[in-house]
Design a protein around this motif. Structure first.
Motif, PDB file in Angstrom:
ATOM      1  N   ARG A 159       0.794  -1.131   0.138  1.00  0.00           N
ATOM      2  CA  ARG A 159      -0.127   0.026   0.125  1.00  0.00           C
ATOM      3  C   ARG A 159       0.706   1.427   0.086  1.00  0.00           C
ATOM      4  N   LYS A 208       0.906   3.753  -3.113  1.00  0.00           N
ATOM      5  CA  LYS A 208       0.337   5.182  -3.119  1.00  0.00           C
ATOM      6  C   LYS A 208       1.661   6.076  -3.205  1.00  0.00           C
ATOM      7  N   GLU A 253       1.726   6.450  -7.052  1.00  0.00           N
ATOM      8  CA  GLU A 253       0.701   7.152  -7.542  1.00  0.00           C
ATOM      9  C   GLU A 253       0.613   8.605  -7.415  1.00  0.00           C
ATOM     10  N   ARG A 254       1.609   9.005  -6.225  1.00  0.00           N
ATOM     11  CA  ARG A 254       1.633  10.387  -5.814  1.00  0.00           C
ATOM     12  C   ARG A 254       2.736  11.153  -6.672  1.00  0.00           C
TER      13      ARG A 254
END
Length: 108
Positions: A83, A87, A90-91
């Motif tokens: 995760r 994350k 994606e950021r």
């Protein structure tokens, strides 16, 4: 991927090391470059604890997990790391790429 597995008040058996290695392959597929991983397995009274630090280029990600069973703790740890990595990816990919109110001129 360079993996270092150590134990705190627990012996790291080949079976545990193989389990950690197989689970971390899921994390390693997110990276195209070299990845350093340090995993610390330990036992605190009745709780089994797993900690890991990933060190891709210039960053460091850390996660911890506890469970009644060492294998369950490792599973939880890998889920948390997955995760965190997703994350962060994606950021990084969405950073300054999407449509924003400031770019459109509508601040409303």
């Amino acid at each position: 991927m360079r993996l270092e597995v150590s134990g705190h008040q627990i012996e790291v058996t080949p079976a545990l090391k193989d389990f950690v290695t197989s689970k971390l392959e899921r994390i390693a597929r997110h990276f195209d470059h070299h990845l350093d991983v340090r995993v610390l397995l330990g036992v605190d009274k009745l709780q089994h604890r797993a900690e890991a630090t990933l060190a891709p280029r210039g960053k460091a990600f850390h996660a911890e997990a506890e469970a009644a069973d060492m294998y369950a703790a490792i599973d939880l740890l890998v889920d948390k790391l997955d995760r965190i990595v997703l994350k962060e990816k994606e950021r990084m990919t969405d950073h300054h790429r999407g449509e924003s109110a400031a770019r459109n001129g509508s601040f409303g």
